[in-house]
Design a protein around this motif. Structure first.
Motif, PDB file in Angstrom:
ATOM      1  N   PHE A 163       0.820  -1.212   0.000  1.00 26.89           N
ATOM      2  CA  PHE A 163       0.000   0.000   0.000  1.00 26.89           C
ATOM      3  C   PHE A 163       0.855   1.264   0.000  1.00 26.89           C
ATOM      4  O   PHE A 163       0.434   2.290  -0.535  1.00 26.89           O
ATOM      5  N   SER A 164       2.048   1.200   0.567  1.00 26.71           N
ATOM      6  CA  SER A 164       2.964   2.344   0.463  1.00 26.71           C
ATOM      7  C   SER A 164       3.364   2.580  -0.984  1.00 26.71           C
ATOM      8  O   SER A 164       3.427   3.728  -1.451  1.00 26.71           O
ATOM      9  N   ALA A 165       3.619   1.483  -1.710  1.00 28.21           N
ATOM     10  CA  ALA A 165       3.969   1.605  -3.122  1.00 28.21           C
ATOM     11  C   ALA A 165       2.797   2.151  -3.928  1.00 28.21           C
ATOM     12  O   ALA A 165       2.980   3.008  -4.809  1.00 28.21           O
ATOM     13  N   LEU A 166       1.587   1.688  -3.634  1.00 26.69           N
ATOM     14  CA  LEU A 166       0.403   2.199  -4.335  1.00 26.69           C
ATOM     15  C   LEU A 166       0.211   3.685  -4.076  1.00 26.69           C
ATOM     16  O   LEU A 166      -0.103   4.459  -4.986  1.00 26.69           O
ATOM     17  N   THR A 167       0.393   4.092  -2.832  1.00 26.60           N
ATOM     18  CA  THR A 167       0.251   5.506  -2.488  1.00 26.60           C
ATOM     19  C   THR A 167       1.270   6.358  -3.238  1.00 26.60           C
ATOM     20  O   THR A 167       0.937   7.394  -3.821  1.00 26.60           O
ATOM     21  N   SER A 168       2.522   5.920  -3.227  1.00 26.71           N
ATOM     22  CA  SER A 168       3.576   6.670  -3.923  1.00 26.71           C
ATOM     23  C   SER A 168       3.302   6.738  -5.425  1.00 26.71           C
ATOM     24  O   SER A 168       3.488   7.785  -6.050  1.00 26.71           O
ATOM     25  N   PHE A 169       2.849   5.643  -5.991  1.00 26.91           N
ATOM     26  CA  PHE A 169       2.564   5.611  -7.430  1.00 26.91           C
ATOM     27  C   PHE A 169       1.458   6.594  -7.798  1.00 26.91           C
ATOM     28  O   PHE A 169       1.581   7.353  -8.772  1.00 26.91           O
ATOM     29  N   VAL A 170       0.390   6.610  -7.021  1.00 27.64           N
ATOM     30  CA  VAL A 170      -0.731   7.516  -7.309  1.00 27.64           C
ATOM     31  C   VAL A 170      -0.296   8.970  -7.168  1.00 27.64           C
ATOM     32  O   VAL A 170      -0.606   9.810  -8.020  1.00 27.64           O
ATOM     33  N   VAL A 171       0.444   9.272  -6.101  1.00 26.76           N
ATOM     34  CA  VAL A 171       0.874  10.662  -5.877  1.00 26.76           C
ATOM     35  C   VAL A 171       1.809  11.132  -6.980  1.00 26.76           C
ATOM     36  O   VAL A 171       1.690  12.247  -7.498  1.00 26.76           O
ATOM     37  N   LEU A 172       2.744  10.284  -7.385  1.00 22.53           N
ATOM     38  CA  LEU A 172       3.728  10.677  -8.393  1.00 22.53           C
ATOM     39  C   LEU A 172       3.136  10.805  -9.790  1.00 22.53           C
ATOM     40  O   LEU A 172       3.596  11.618 -10.591  1.00 22.53           O
ATOM     41  N   THR A 173       2.121  10.021 -10.101  1.00 21.61           N
ATOM     42  CA  THR A 173       1.588  10.002 -11.468  1.00 21.61           C
ATOM     43  C   THR A 173       0.343  10.856 -11.665  1.00 21.61           C
ATOM     44  O   THR A 173       0.045  11.250 -12.788  1.00 21.61           O
ATOM     45  N   ALA A 174      -0.385  11.147 -10.591  1.00 19.58           N
ATOM     46  CA  ALA A 174      -1.675  11.808 -10.798  1.00 19.58           C
ATOM     47  C   ALA A 174      -1.869  13.096 -10.020  1.00 19.58           C
ATOM     48  O   ALA A 174      -2.863  13.795 -10.251  1.00 19.58           O
ATOM     49  N   ALA A 175      -0.964  13.447  -9.112  1.00 20.22           N
ATOM     50  CA  ALA A 175      -1.175  14.620  -8.269  1.00 20.22           C
ATOM     51  C   ALA A 175      -0.325  15.794  -8.734  1.00 20.22           C
ATOM     52  O   ALA A 175       0.803  15.620  -9.199  1.00 20.22           O
ATOM     53  N   ASP A 176      -0.886  17.020  -8.606  1.00 18.66           N
ATOM     54  CA  ASP A 176      -0.097  18.224  -8.874  1.00 18.66           C
ATOM     55  C   ASP A 176       0.671  18.604  -7.612  1.00 18.66           C
ATOM     56  O   ASP A 176       0.544  17.974  -6.568  1.00 18.66           O
ATOM     57  N   ALA A 177       1.457  19.682  -7.711  1.00 19.07           N
ATOM     58  CA  ALA A 177       2.344  20.040  -6.599  1.00 19.07           C
ATOM     59  C   ALA A 177       1.567  20.395  -5.337  1.00 19.07           C
ATOM     60  O   ALA A 177       1.919  19.975  -4.230  1.00 19.07           O
ATOM     61  N   GLU A 178       0.485  21.164  -5.485  1.00 23.34           N
ATOM     62  CA  GLU A 178      -0.283  21.588  -4.311  1.00 23.34           C
ATOM     63  C   GLU A 178      -0.978  20.403  -3.652  1.00 23.34           C
ATOM     64  O   GLU A 178      -0.983  20.276  -2.424  1.00 23.34           O
ATOM     65  N   THR A 179      -1.550  19.531  -4.450  1.00 20.69           N
ATOM     66  CA  THR A 179      -2.208  18.346  -3.896  1.00 20.69           C
ATOM     67  C   THR A 179      -1.204  17.440  -3.210  1.00 20.69           C
ATOM     68  O   THR A 179      -1.472  16.882  -2.138  1.00 20.69           O
TER      69      THR A 179
END
Length: 337
Positions: A163-179
């Motif tokens: 789940f740590s890997a899933l979280t990192s993957f989602v943040v790195l691929t789909a989130a902007d800087a502010e999010t």
């Protein structure tokens, strides 16, 4: 020796009450203990408050629920840590060893970044669901692997990494800087959004969990001699482990969904209390709850005021304080042995 736990308990209660009263007064707005008391009694319908509506709101809507939530989260995490260390016979066990924190982080990120629920699901709800999914995976893995203590820990580590890997993957691929910044702040633990609903829900779950865990106090004492010894004493090892794992996981999930991942409280505080009060769980659990509550109240106060107006994530402060404290506990334990 018999009076020592009573003295420690009374001291803990006094420290907690004093900490709550003083922590609420600390901040940019000049508010005294008398102001806090008048606001509380006024909202309870006992008296009247002479504070302005703004100052009254600062006490009742901002500082009081936040400080109470810090106390509840600190108590809950410390109790979970004490139970997990005894149940798994692992001094490094903490409330997050079952992957609950990582699952909650994934659930929260899914809501914030991916928009899961289309606005109908709040961040705490997403975190709670993610925590339950992670715990269910741990139970499934540990059961299929044999269900022994070490298998539970290994299954928890696997779920945590997944789940740590899933979280990192989602943040790195789909989130902007502010999010990303907002998500990171939540992942490191934050009590800034505390409300009365969070306080009541977390307090209710903590009360039920503490009662259940205390009812298993003697059983947890038996686990100190190993599973075989506990079974020889008439303990249903599998049933006890399942009940306590479910209770601690549920409590951790509720706390994490409201405050994010706050580390080191459940790891360090039980060891410190055990060194003072001994290993008996009838006194270890309530004293750990008091110690965790006092500790997190002051850690949160430091986090929100140290770099004012900027706020430091609570999890960062607990780690900065917890690491040297944990090393000190280890050295003390070594000298005792």
């Amino acid at each position: 020796m018999t009076t020592r736990p009573v003295v420690l308990g009374a001291t803990g209660v006094l420290l907690l009450v004093a900490s709550l009263a003083l922590a609420i007064t600390i901040g940019p707005a000049d508010i005294g203990v008398e102001d806090v008391w008048s606001t509380v009694v006024a909202h309870l319908g006992v008296g009247t408050s002479e504070l302005t509506p703004i100052r009254d709101g600062i006490v009742w809507q901002l500082r009081l629920p936040r400080t109470l939530l810090a106390a509840v989260c600190g108590a809950g995490l410390a109790v979970c840590g004490a139970v997990m260390q005894s149940l798994l016979r692992n001094p490094l066990a903490d409330p997050f060893v079952l992957g609950v924190s990582s699952g909650a982080s994934t659930g929260a990120v899914a809501v914030v970044v991916l928009g899961v629920g289309a606005g109908a699901v709040s961040v705490p709800a997403g975190a709670f669901v993610g925590a339950l999914v992670s715990f269910a995976l741990v139970l499934l893995l540990s059961h299929t692997l044999g269900g022994s203590t070490d298998r539970v820990v290994l299954a928890g580590v696997a779920a945590m990494q997944l789940f740590s890997a899933l979280t990192s993957f989602v943040v790195l691929t789909a989130a902007d800087a502010e999010t990303t910044r907002g998500v990171l702040f939540w992942l490191l633990g934050s009590l800034s959004g505390a409300g009365w609903t969070d306080v009541w829900v977390c307090a209710a779950v903590l009360a039920v969990a503490l009662v259940v865990c205390l009812s298993y106090a003697r059983t947890l004492d038996a686990f100190a001699f190993g599973q075989d010894a506990a079974a020889a004493l008439g303990v249903s090892v599998a049933r006890t482990r399942l009940v306590l794992l479910c209770v601690t996981a549920l409590l951790t999930a509720v706390l994490v969904s409201s405050a994010g991942a706050i580390g080191f409280v459940g790891l360090v505080l039980p060891h410190a209390v055990r060194a003072l009060a001994g290993p008996g769980h009838a006194r270890l659990l309530p004293l750990s709850a008091l110690a965790g509550a006092v500790f997190l109240v002051w850690v949160d106060t430091l986090a929100r005021t140290a770099l004012d107006p900027q706020e430091v994530p609570v999890g960062v402060v607990t780690s900065l304080i917890g690491v040297p404290a944990f090393v000190a506990v280890l050295y003390r334990t070594r000298r005792v042995r």
